[in-house]
Design a protein around this motif. Structure first.
Motif, PDB file in Angstrom:
ATOM      1  N   ILE A 235      56.738  24.199  57.654  1.00 26.64           N
ATOM      2  CA  ILE A 235      57.895  24.070  56.769  1.00 26.64           C
ATOM      3  C   ILE A 235      59.170  24.484  57.494  1.00 26.64           C
ATOM      4  O   ILE A 235      60.187  23.788  57.441  1.00 26.64           O
ATOM      5  CB  ILE A 235      57.684  24.911  55.487  1.00 26.64           C
ATOM      6  CG1 ILE A 235      56.555  24.293  54.645  1.00 26.64           C
ATOM      7  CG2 ILE A 235      58.965  24.989  54.662  1.00 26.64           C
ATOM      8  CD1 ILE A 235      56.096  25.150  53.476  1.00 26.64           C
ATOM      9  N   ALA A 236      59.109  25.597  58.207  1.00 25.29           N
ATOM     10  CA  ALA A 236      60.284  26.062  58.953  1.00 25.29           C
ATOM     11  C   ALA A 236      60.681  25.041  60.021  1.00 25.29           C
ATOM     12  O   ALA A 236      61.862  24.731  60.197  1.00 25.29           O
ATOM     13  CB  ALA A 236      60.000  27.420  59.594  1.00 25.29           C
ATOM     14  N   ASP A 237      59.696  24.498  60.724  1.00 25.93           N
ATOM     15  CA  ASP A 237      59.978  23.472  61.736  1.00 25.93           C
ATOM     16  C   ASP A 237      60.729  22.314  61.109  1.00 25.93           C
ATOM     17  O   ASP A 237      61.704  21.813  61.657  1.00 25.93           O
ATOM     18  CB  ASP A 237      58.662  22.937  62.333  1.00 25.93           C
ATOM     19  CG  ASP A 237      58.072  23.903  63.367  1.00 25.93           C
ATOM     20  OD1 ASP A 237      58.819  24.762  63.873  1.00 25.93           O
ATOM     21  OD2 ASP A 237      56.868  23.793  63.655  1.00 25.93           O
ATOM     22  N   THR A 238      60.262  21.887  59.947  1.00 22.58           N
ATOM     23  CA  THR A 238      60.877  20.763  59.256  1.00 22.58           C
ATOM     24  C   THR A 238      62.312  21.073  58.857  1.00 22.58           C
ATOM     25  O   THR A 238      63.237  20.319  59.148  1.00 22.58           O
ATOM     26  CB  THR A 238      60.079  20.431  57.984  1.00 22.58           C
ATOM     27  OG1 THR A 238      58.723  20.200  58.350  1.00 22.58           O
ATOM     28  CG2 THR A 238      60.647  19.215  57.295  1.00 22.58           C
ATOM     29  N   VAL A 239      62.485  22.220  58.210  1.00 20.46           N
ATOM     30  CA  VAL A 239      63.806  22.595  57.695  1.00 20.46           C
ATOM     31  C   VAL A 239      64.835  22.723  58.809  1.00 20.46           C
ATOM     32  O   VAL A 239      65.946  22.205  58.702  1.00 20.46           O
ATOM     33  CB  VAL A 239      63.719  23.931  56.932  1.00 20.46           C
ATOM     34  CG1 VAL A 239      65.102  24.480  56.662  1.00 20.46           C
ATOM     35  CG2 VAL A 239      62.951  23.734  55.636  1.00 20.46           C
ATOM     36  N   PHE A 240      64.442  23.403  59.882  1.00 19.43           N
ATOM     37  CA  PHE A 240      65.425  23.691  60.923  1.00 19.43           C
ATOM     38  C   PHE A 240      65.452  22.640  62.012  1.00 19.43           C
ATOM     39  O   PHE A 240      65.979  22.854  63.100  1.00 19.43           O
ATOM     40  CB  PHE A 240      65.181  25.096  61.465  1.00 19.43           C
ATOM     41  CG  PHE A 240      65.341  26.143  60.389  1.00 19.43           C
ATOM     42  CD1 PHE A 240      66.553  26.286  59.716  1.00 19.43           C
ATOM     43  CD2 PHE A 240      64.272  26.941  60.007  1.00 19.43           C
ATOM     44  CE1 PHE A 240      66.701  27.218  58.692  1.00 19.43           C
ATOM     45  CE2 PHE A 240      64.415  27.879  58.984  1.00 19.43           C
ATOM     46  CZ  PHE A 240      65.627  28.014  58.324  1.00 19.43           C
ATOM     47  N   ASP A 241      64.882  21.481  61.705  1.00 20.95           N
ATOM     48  CA  ASP A 241      64.915  20.369  62.647  1.00 20.95           C
ATOM     49  C   ASP A 241      65.832  19.284  62.120  1.00 20.95           C
ATOM     50  O   ASP A 241      65.988  18.240  62.725  1.00 20.95           O
ATOM     51  CB  ASP A 241      63.492  19.817  62.817  1.00 20.95           C
ATOM     52  CG  ASP A 241      63.335  19.128  64.152  1.00 20.95           C
ATOM     53  OD1 ASP A 241      63.879  19.654  65.144  1.00 20.95           O
ATOM     54  OD2 ASP A 241      62.678  18.075  64.213  1.00 20.95           O
TER      55      ASP A 241
ATOM     56  N   TRP B  12      57.797  15.647  54.482  1.00 25.22           N
ATOM     57  CA  TRP B  12      58.079  15.848  55.903  1.00 25.22           C
ATOM     58  C   TRP B  12      57.152  16.908  56.519  1.00 25.22           C
ATOM     59  O   TRP B  12      56.675  16.745  57.632  1.00 25.22           O
ATOM     60  CB  TRP B  12      59.534  16.268  56.113  1.00 25.22           C
ATOM     61  CG  TRP B  12      60.540  15.240  55.694  1.00 25.22           C
ATOM     62  CD1 TRP B  12      60.325  13.901  55.468  1.00 25.22           C
ATOM     63  CD2 TRP B  12      61.932  15.454  55.443  1.00 25.22           C
ATOM     64  NE1 TRP B  12      61.487  13.289  55.079  1.00 25.22           N
ATOM     65  CE2 TRP B  12      62.494  14.208  55.067  1.00 25.22           C
ATOM     66  CE3 TRP B  12      62.772  16.577  55.507  1.00 25.22           C
ATOM     67  CZ2 TRP B  12      63.848  14.062  54.762  1.00 25.22           C
ATOM     68  CZ3 TRP B  12      64.126  16.432  55.206  1.00 25.22           C
ATOM     69  CH2 TRP B  12      64.652  15.185  54.824  1.00 25.22           C
ATOM     70  N   SER B  13      56.925  17.981  55.783  1.00 26.48           N
ATOM     71  CA  SER B  13      56.092  19.057  56.316  1.00 26.48           C
ATOM     72  C   SER B  13      54.649  18.596  56.483  1.00 26.48           C
ATOM     73  O   SER B  13      53.966  18.974  57.436  1.00 26.48           O
ATOM     74  CB  SER B  13      56.147  20.286  55.412  1.00 26.48           C
ATOM     75  OG  SER B  13      57.477  20.774  55.324  1.00 26.48           O
ATOM     76  N   ARG B  14      54.203  17.778  55.535  1.00 22.35           N
ATOM     77  CA  ARG B  14      52.835  17.261  55.634  1.00 22.35           C
ATOM     78  C   ARG B  14      52.685  16.354  56.836  1.00 22.35           C
ATOM     79  O   ARG B  14      51.599  16.174  57.367  1.00 22.35           O
ATOM     80  CB  ARG B  14      52.469  16.492  54.366  1.00 22.35           C
ATOM     81  CG  ARG B  14      52.264  17.388  53.174  1.00 22.35           C
ATOM     82  CD  ARG B  14      51.854  16.574  51.960  1.00 22.35           C
ATOM     83  NE  ARG B  14      50.434  16.421  51.906  1.00 22.35           N
ATOM     84  CZ  ARG B  14      49.641  17.046  51.025  1.00 22.35           C
ATOM     85  NH1 ARG B  14      50.174  17.836  50.129  1.00 22.35           N
ATOM     86  NH2 ARG B  14      48.351  16.872  51.050  1.00 22.35           N
ATOM     87  N   GLY B  15      53.797  15.768  57.285  1.00 23.55           N
ATOM     88  CA  GLY B  15      53.776  14.944  58.485  1.00 23.55           C
ATOM     89  C   GLY B  15      53.398  15.782  59.699  1.00 23.55           C
ATOM     90  O   GLY B  15      52.777  15.306  60.645  1.00 23.55           O
TER      91      GLY B  15
ATOM     92  N   VAL C 111      49.770  21.452  54.216  1.00 27.21           N
ATOM     93  CA  VAL C 111      50.851  22.014  53.406  1.00 27.21           C
ATOM     94  C   VAL C 111      50.775  21.460  51.989  1.00 27.21           C
ATOM     95  O   VAL C 111      50.724  20.244  51.802  1.00 27.21           O
ATOM     96  CB  VAL C 111      52.232  21.682  54.012  1.00 27.21           C
ATOM     97  CG1 VAL C 111      53.335  22.171  53.087  1.00 27.21           C
ATOM     98  CG2 VAL C 111      52.372  22.318  55.393  1.00 27.21           C
ATOM     99  N   SER C 112      50.743  22.322  51.014  1.00 24.43           N
ATOM    100  CA  SER C 112      50.663  21.874  49.622  1.00 24.43           C
ATOM    101  C   SER C 112      52.001  22.039  48.911  1.00 24.43           C
ATOM    102  O   SER C 112      52.874  22.786  49.359  1.00 24.43           O
ATOM    103  CB  SER C 112      49.615  22.685  48.868  1.00 24.43           C
ATOM    104  OG  SER C 112      50.108  23.981  48.643  1.00 24.43           O
TER     105      SER C 112
END
Lengths: 156, 156
Positions: free
Chosen positions: B31-37, B50-53, B58-59
């Motif tokens: 989730i953090a990777d997604t948000v800060f990317d 996106w996080s599930r990608g 991730v639920s």
DNA sequence: CTAGGTGCAAAGCATTTGCATGGGT
DNA sequence: ACCCATGCAAATGCTTTGCACCTAG
């Protein structure tokens, strides 16, 4: 706000309904009476309660069906203070550009206007290639000074 | 925003978790990777997708349980644009006082900052007896100039 | 008369939560 | 090992909507 101006705001709403060829029912009148009889921000639930005080026949569905009419008329504005439910502000008829200052401790809300900010907003909006239609400015703070004066009534 | 600064923002979030003695799980990392990317504003649903990608495990519940941590850390801010769902803005780490200009036609969002407005806000807040903690300014407009230039990509 | 308005209750939908299992530290 | 974090699915709570009846114009 004066009683007279509130009365005329209600009239403007009824005219808005007439203009859209919508019916002026007793329920819509009770709701309009309620909305334009207060300066306070309110929720849908409060509006239901207060309106039922005037007319028992007002239902939750009608309140929810009337709120979009009120905002569409430009006389009431939907506000979001980060809660699960929306608030509605009946003071936009007289002060269409006013802003809100909220105390994060006691949730007191103060309204204010600023010509300077309006001017800068217009400048920036124009510079970015847009035409300004509306704006919302919300400041969150703590009322430390009010606390000292004993004017902060709630949790402060 | 540069890749380097985004990477360091992610690090700051992991430090925030560590500081609160919360566990750094693979889901929270995804989730953090997604948000800060991304620089884009996103919804809970988009963040889930996106996080599930990155991590199938991730639920939806974890996304909803992580969002308050992100906002609490001060690195992400909850935004309300009047829709039924909330948006989240990952650009507050670098620009904590930025504002939003939204095109009412194409929903394009432009971020901007203004020292002048900040100064006036502080002045007014102080004058009203409050200490300013945070502010949100949202301007709605139409991008007529952008339309002429062909820069408004969507419905304009 | 008659189309739009209403109340009621059921449905929708984003978000939250209880519970049993799983995995950091 | 300990116990916080997670997934799942059910629950929550505000808001919307379908339907049969009602009423303003």
């Amino acid at each position: 706000m004066s009683v007279a101006s509130k009365t005329s705001t209600k009239k403007r709403f009824l005219q808005f309904l007439a203009h859209k060829k919508l019916r002026i029912t007793s329920q819509r009148q009770a709701i309009a009476d309620t909305v334009f009889d207060t300066d306070e921000h309110f929720t849908a639930e409060q509006l239901l309660e207060w309106s039922r005080g005037r007319d028992k026949s007002v239902s939750r569905a009608t309140v929810y069906r009337t709120l979009p009419l009120l905002t569409e008329s430009g006389l009431v504005r939907e506000m979001d203070f980060g809660k699960d439910y929306k608030f509605y502000d009946p003071n936009y008829a007289e002060h269409p550009n006013h802003n809100h200052l909220i105390c994060q401790d006691c949730e007191k809300i103060v309204e204010f206007e600023s010509e300077k900010i309006e001017r800068i907003e217009n400048e920036i909006t124009h510079k970015l290639g847009f035409s300004l239609k509306s704006q919302r400015l919300q400041i969150t703070g703590t009322c430390e000074e009010l606390k000292k004066l004993g004017a902060c009534k709630k949790k402060c």
